[in-house]
Design an enzyme around this catalytic site. Structure first.
Site, short mmCIF file in Angstrom:
data_model
loop_
_atom_site.label_atom_id
_atom_site.label_comp_id
_atom_site.label_asym_id
_atom_site.label_seq_id
_atom_site.Cartn_x
_atom_site.Cartn_y
_atom_site.Cartn_z
N SER A 128 0.97 -1.20 -0.23
CA SER A 128 -0.26 0.00 -0.12
C SER A 128 0.81 1.32 -0.05
CB SER A 128 -0.92 0.20 1.30
OG SER A 128 -1.35 1.09 1.61
N TYR A 153 -2.06 -0.40 10.62
CA TYR A 153 -2.42 -1.14 9.55
C TYR A 153 -0.94 -0.83 8.42
CZ TYR A 153 -3.74 -1.37 4.55
OH TYR A 153 -3.83 -1.69 3.15
N LYS A 157 1.93 -3.42 6.69
CA LYS A 157 2.42 -3.56 5.05
C LYS A 157 3.90 -3.32 4.92
CE LYS A 157 -1.60 -4.48 3.49
NZ LYS A 157 -1.84 -5.98 2.99
#
Ligand code: NAD
Ligand code: WQD
Length: 346
Positions: A128, A153, A157
């Site tokens: 991302s 989050y 990644k």
């Protein structure tokens, strides 16, 4: 028999669109594994409606190593894994960091272990643009200095990419590619598959279409006083089908270059910055509808502007996005109309 591609998160938004492109392309058999923590089995019907193919699908949580191993044992000779499965809400990850680290990292470690055990040669990871954090130089290239990711989050990644890189350096079998998506939006051109967010959406395009559909009474543009051309934030929206096709290109790249890099990472965006107000204007122009919105306060944590330099994906993978913002918005609206019709008929 065709080689198998195992898609984790195949019932989700991007995984299902990638399944469709892989099936339609014809060279692979697609198998899906999904816990359905953020999706439903109905997606499998939609994939079938579009492609005419019912894919083999397992209702399995990747954090369960034994159950996941059984999927590999049932599908000997997997040619590649495309790993979409993850929890993806930035806000939820701030509320529940341990849940996000556990789900996103344990699932990744488990699947990498099994790729090694079952000698799977090719691994593609959904990364991302959020790994870049608050960037100061635009457009963002893969070399742009990574500052602190802004959420648990985003950290999953960044750490996920590092785990794959370190693992692929020593693996006897597996080579990996991380694809760093910017803002995937839109739906399959047929209008038969798209994003079906559970609960109230946070992302701009579903908020726009749900507002137009009357499911959200009024939407708020988060901030009108940013130093941008119209005061609203700028993002790099990219059609989900273009994202899906990039996975085929990435798989091809690994297959065609067996002696290539053990690991690499690519940005996937349109390279075009589009403001929130421009996206709304595109929606109103394309659909002929007036959107009920107000310009309100800034949303905490938003960056002012971010967009990609995708020349590496173009030069190395041969990937160029085909769709612009109008097609992204039009397809998202077509899908919203379909969801409305399903709701009425339910
Ligand atoms: P999604 O939630 O629609 O799909 C993810 C799927 O993974 C869901 O079907 C969910 O049920 C499944 N899943 C989650 N944890 C699992 C587990 N432990 N075991 C098995 N299945 C599990 O999300 P999406 O938008 O399709 O995103 C796909 C991937 O792309 C994610 O990794 C996400 O972080 C990444 N990504 C998404 C965006 C975006 O804006 N949509 C942007 C950048 C990166
Ligand atoms: C886009 C713009 C909002 C809703 C997120 C994740 C990122 C990646 C992509 C996964 C922003 C504005 C939104 C609304 C608005 N996902 N907006 N009103 O925040 O760029 O990125 O999705 O990896 O990690 O952070 O996307 O769609 O939420 O917002 O004005 O009701 O729309 O402020 O400028 P974002 P988004």
């Amino acid at each position: 028999m065709k080689p198998i591609i195992l898609i984790t998160g195949g019932s989700g938004y991007i995984g299902s669109h990638t399944a469709i492109e892989l099936i339609n392309e014809g060279r692979y058999e697609v198998v899906s594994l999904d816990s359905h923590v953020n999706s439903s089995n109905r997606t499998l019907d939609r994939i079938e409606e579009i492609t005419g193919t019912r894919i083999r699908a397992y209702d399995v949580d990747l954090c369960d190593l034994a159950a996941t191993r059984q999927v590999f044992a049932d599908n000997q000779g997997i040619a590649g894994v495309v790993h979409f499965a993850a929890l993806k809400s930035v806000g939820d990850s701030v509320e529940n960091p341990l849940g996000y680290y556990e789900n996103n990292l344990l699932s990744l470690i488990n699947i990498l272990k099994l790729c090694e055990e079952f000698a799977v040669p090719n691994f593609i990871f959904s990364s991302s643009c959020s790994i870049y954090g608050n960037i100061s130089s635009l457009p963002v290239t893969e070399e742009t200095l990574v500052s602190e990711p802004e959420s648990p989050y985003a950290y999953t990644k960044l750490v996920g990419e590092r785990i794959i890189r370190d693992f692929c350096q020593i693996s006897q079998h597996v080579r990996g590619i991380s694809l760093r998506y910017f803002n995937p939006v839109g739906s399959h051109a047929s209008g038969l598959n798209g994003e079906a967010p559970i609960g109230r959406p946070n992302n701009l395009v579903p908020v726009i279409t749900q507002t137009a559909a009357g499911l959200i009474p009024q939407m708020t543009v988060f901030g009108g006083d940013y130093p941008t051309r119209d005061g609203s934030c700028v993002r790099d929206y990219i059609h989900v089908t273009d994202i899906a096709i990039a996975h085929l290109k990435a798989l091809d790249h690994l297959v065609k270059h067996p002696d290539g890099k053990a690991y690499d990472a690519f940005n996937l965006g349109s390279g075009q910055g589009v403001s929130v107000l421009e996206a709304i204007e595109a929606f109103e122009r394309i659909t002929g509808q007036q959107l009920n919105y107000v310009v309100g306060p800034r949303r905490p944590g938003d960056v002012v502007a971010i967009y990609s330099d995708c020349s590496k994906a173009r030069d190395v993978l041969g990937w160029t996005p085909q769709y612009g913002i109008d097609e992204m918005i039009a397809s998202a609206w077509k899908w919203q109309l379909r969801l409305n019709a399903e709701r009425v008929n339910a």
